[in-house]
Design an enzyme around this catalytic site. Structure first.
Site, PDB file in Angstrom:
ATOM      1  N   LYS A 275       0.842  -1.195   0.000  1.00  0.00           N
ATOM      2  CA  LYS A 275       0.000   0.000   0.000  1.00  0.00           C
ATOM      3  C   LYS A 275       0.878   1.247   0.000  1.00  0.00           C
ATOM      4  O   LYS A 275       1.948   1.249   0.608  1.00  0.00           O
ATOM      5  CB  LYS A 275      -0.848   0.047   1.283  1.00  0.00           C
ATOM      6  CG  LYS A 275      -2.005  -0.925   1.330  1.00  0.00           C
ATOM      7  CD  LYS A 275      -2.762  -0.777   2.645  1.00  0.00           C
ATOM      8  CE  LYS A 275      -3.876  -1.802   2.769  1.00  0.00           C
ATOM      9  NZ  LYS A 275      -4.983  -1.584   1.828  1.00  0.00           N
ATOM     10  N   ARG A 349     -10.281 -11.421   2.276  1.00  0.00           N
ATOM     11  CA  ARG A 349     -11.165 -12.442   1.724  1.00  0.00           C
ATOM     12  C   ARG A 349     -10.500 -13.822   1.731  1.00  0.00           C
ATOM     13  O   ARG A 349     -11.185 -14.837   1.765  1.00  0.00           O
ATOM     14  CB  ARG A 349     -11.627 -12.031   0.319  1.00  0.00           C
ATOM     15  CG  ARG A 349     -10.531 -11.929  -0.698  1.00  0.00           C
ATOM     16  CD  ARG A 349     -10.935 -11.154  -1.945  1.00  0.00           C
ATOM     17  NE  ARG A 349     -10.994  -9.708  -1.722  1.00  0.00           N
ATOM     18  CZ  ARG A 349     -11.351  -8.814  -2.637  1.00  0.00           C
ATOM     19  NH1 ARG A 349     -11.688  -9.215  -3.847  1.00  0.00           N
ATOM     20  NH2 ARG A 349     -11.363  -7.531  -2.344  1.00  0.00           N
TER      21      ARG A 349
HETATM   22  N1  BES Z   1      -7.994  -3.705   4.651  1.00  0.00           N
HETATM   23  C1  BES Z   1      -8.244  -3.311   3.308  1.00  0.00           C
HETATM   24  C2  BES Z   1      -9.583  -2.584   3.143  1.00  0.00           C
HETATM   25  C3  BES Z   1      -9.722  -1.252   3.833  1.00  0.00           C
HETATM   26  C4  BES Z   1      -9.507  -0.080   3.128  1.00  0.00           C
HETATM   27  C5  BES Z   1     -10.129  -1.177   5.138  1.00  0.00           C
HETATM   28  C6  BES Z   1      -9.672   1.144   3.755  1.00  0.00           C
HETATM   29  C7  BES Z   1     -10.282   0.037   5.765  1.00  0.00           C
HETATM   30  C8  BES Z   1     -10.062   1.199   5.073  1.00  0.00           C
HETATM   31  C9  BES Z   1      -8.262  -4.527   2.391  1.00  0.00           C
HETATM   32  O1  BES Z   1      -7.465  -5.587   2.768  1.00  0.00           O
HETATM   33  C10 BES Z   1      -7.773  -4.056   1.055  1.00  0.00           C
HETATM   34  O2  BES Z   1      -6.651  -3.655   0.978  1.00  0.00           O
HETATM   35  N2  BES Z   1      -8.648  -4.112   0.053  1.00  0.00           N
HETATM   36  C11 BES Z   1      -8.333  -3.666  -1.255  1.00  0.00           C
HETATM   37  C12 BES Z   1      -8.898  -4.680  -2.223  1.00  0.00           C
HETATM   38  C13 BES Z   1      -8.376  -4.539  -3.622  1.00  0.00           C
HETATM   39  C14 BES Z   1      -6.899  -4.861  -3.679  1.00  0.00           C
HETATM   40  C15 BES Z   1      -9.141  -5.474  -4.511  1.00  0.00           C
HETATM   41  C16 BES Z   1      -8.967  -2.298  -1.464  1.00  0.00           C
HETATM   42  O3  BES Z   1     -10.052  -2.044  -0.916  1.00  0.00           O
HETATM   43  O4  BES Z   1      -8.362  -1.485  -2.135  1.00  0.00           O
HETATM   44 ZN    ZN Z   2      -5.453  -5.441   2.063  1.00  0.00          ZN
END
Ligand code: BES
Ligand code: ZN
Ligand code: ZN
Length: 493
Positions: A275, A349
């Site tokens: 990230k 997931r």
């Molecule tokens: N933990 C994150 C989701 C999240 C984002 C929680 C902002 C709280 C605040 C999750 O694991 C994630 O990174 N999801 C990605 C999915 C994508 C790679 C398909 C996302 O939401 O960008």
């Molecule tokens: Zn994630």
């Protein structure tokens, strides 16, 4: 903060601060009584300030009553029906007021002529005081003294129509709010402290204290079970994963069996699909689903629902070392479904898929998962509202009823089956990401493949699990979102 039910009359209070709600157009008999206490001065003040119970307005008076110094805070409740959340936020303003004025104790007298409404107001008021006084200050070298008030009393003006029910409401609200506080504490804890190991220790300590069963599986045991998706996420971290399994068994007859599953990513770096810094700041909160499940479980012994409740938490970091999962890796899940992991940041997931399969093996009547799963859900609904997905209309309605009673915001989103094509993999049964559009839905559709026949609800709490802005009933940070709704839901069986 210590809260007690009080039978004392409004003019007998020994608290530093007397709080009464005032609704536009209501009878407001408690207000009239405090006006009398002040020798009409409060009434004059209200007139001068043009106060007549408008929402977000308060009336403050300080003076001597029966030779003793007393503060009075009248809280405007606005017009018409006030629901649980608005009520809590209105009453919780008294905490900020008491703190600013260094008052140690307060007494709130609710004022309704309806028996059921009285009980609800007593309950919400109790929750408001506990949740409004919540602070996370363990890492502050200098903590403001004296801080939030230490003592709260909740009573009904004139008299409670059903006193036993009011006493019970105070007791139950304390138990439920304690569950929310536990969840907030866990979410607010930094990730260097709250490792998967530490989360496990806290689950064990809570289970011991609350009379729950708690079984922990370590990395080898997780491998033995065949939870390879869970391991694929965990393998990039120096800190070992754990699977936490809690059980609450009611004392009497069991009417239902429910499994709560909570996403327990103790820190989400994104893995090799790392990230950017700004998106990573908050990622200690990626275990908020686990926090909610632990908060729910911690309240059950005191509330005593007739439901056998299981709490399942896959706990791991999503980190990066030489052994981290690479985009394109293919892994066979506990359910036997092969998954192409194209994005290591879609890790929630993966651990949930195996946890859902594990949950279904317990043969429950329903499975409910809590997960900070997608940023897309926050984009869709805003930060206050959680997404609810379920193939079962009946189960969804039942849960949403509980959520309404609890005053937490959920919005049902569809499991649009056309979007399943986005999850098609060239090399495996399914891939772990879809397209950019409909991201919260494709995540839910991915999970759906791992629940064969049990009524299931997926709650995407990525938005409301954490607050960027303080409200009276909740400071910035972990909110404990989901705990109150689940407890309401369980109370209906
Ligand atoms: N933990 C994150 C989701 C999240 C984002 C929680 C902002 C709280 C605040 C999750 O694991 C994630 O990174 N999801 C990605 C999915 C994508 C790679 C398909 C996302 O939401 O960008
Ligand atoms: Zn994630
Ligand atoms: Zn995550």
């Amino acid at each position: 903060m210590k809260i007690n039910w009080t039978k004392e009359k409004i003019d007998q209070t020994k608290s530093d601060l007397l709080v009464v709600p005032f609704g536009l157009g209501g009878e407001n008999s408690a207000y009239k009584a405090v006006v009398k206490l002040t020798g009409k001065k409060l009434g004059e003040l209200a007139e001068a300030e043009g106060f007549n119970g408008q929402e977000d307005r308060t009336l403050i008076w300080q003076g001597r009553v029966k030779k003793r110094l007393l503060w009075i805070l009248v809280i405007g409740m606005g017009k018409g029906y006030v629901g649980p959340s608005a009520w809590r936020n209105a009453i919780a303003r008294a905490i900020g007021f008491a703190t600013r004025h260094r008052l140690k104790s307060l007494a709130v007298f609710v004022d309704s002529a309806d028996a059921e409404r009285q009980v609800n107001e007593v309950r919400w008021t109790t929750e408001a005081l506990i949740l409004g006084a919540y602070r996370f200050q363990k890492y502050k070298s200098r903590v403001a003294k004296p801080g939030t008030p230490k003592q709260g009393e909740v009573g009904v003006f004139k008299q409670a129509i059903d006193e036993a029910a009011c006493r019970k409401a105070v007791r139950q609200a304390k138990a439920a709010a304690a569950g929310v506080v536990m969840a907030r504490d866990l979410v607010n804890e930094p990730a260097n402290v709250l490792s998967p190991d530490e989360l496990t220790k806290r689950a064990l300590a809570m289970a011991e204290k609350k009379g729950l069963e708690c079984t922990i599986s370590n990395k080898e045991e997780i491998a033995g079970l065949g939870m390879n998706l869970f391991l694929a996420v965990a393998q990039g971290s120096a800190r070992d994963p754990y699977l936490i399994h809690l059980v609450y068994r009611p004392k009497g007859k069991v009417t239902r069996k429910v499994v709560f599953v909570g996403k327990g990513i103790t820190f989400d770096s994104g893995g090799l699909c790392i990230k950017p810094g700004k998106s990573m700041y908050d990622m200690k909160t990626d275990m908020a689903g686990a926090g909610a499940v632990l908060g729910i479980m911690s309240s059950l012994r005191a509330l005593g629902p007739r439901v056998e409740v299981h709490g399942i938490i896959p706990a791991t970091d999503n980190a990066i070392n030489g052994n981290a999962t690479r985009p394109g890796d293919v892994v066979k899940s506990l359910a036997g479904i092969t998954v192409e992991i194209l994005n290591t940041d879609a890790e929630g997931r993966l651990i949930l898929a195996d946890a859902l399969t594990y949950a279904e093996k317990l043969k429950p009547d329903a499975i409910i998962d809590h997960a900070t799963l997608t940023g897309a859900c926050v984009v869709a609904l805003g930060a206050q509202t959680a997404g609810l997905f379920s193939p079962s209309n009946e189960e969804a309605k039942h849960y949403l009823n509980g959520a309404k009673q609890a005053g937490e915001l959920f919005w049902r989103l569809p499991l649009t089956k056309e979007l399943n094509r986005d999850l098609r993999s060239d090399v495996a049964d399914v891939k772990n990401i879809g397209n950019r559009s409909g991201g919260a839905i494709t995540a839910a559709l991915f999970l759906r493949r791992f629940v064969k026949k049990t009524p299931w609800i997926h709650l995407d709490i990525a938005g409301p699990a954490r607050a960027d802005r303080a409200t009276p009933a909740c400071p910035k940070g972990g909110t404990g979102f989901g705990v109150l709704s689940a407890l309401e839901y369980l109370s209906t069986f």
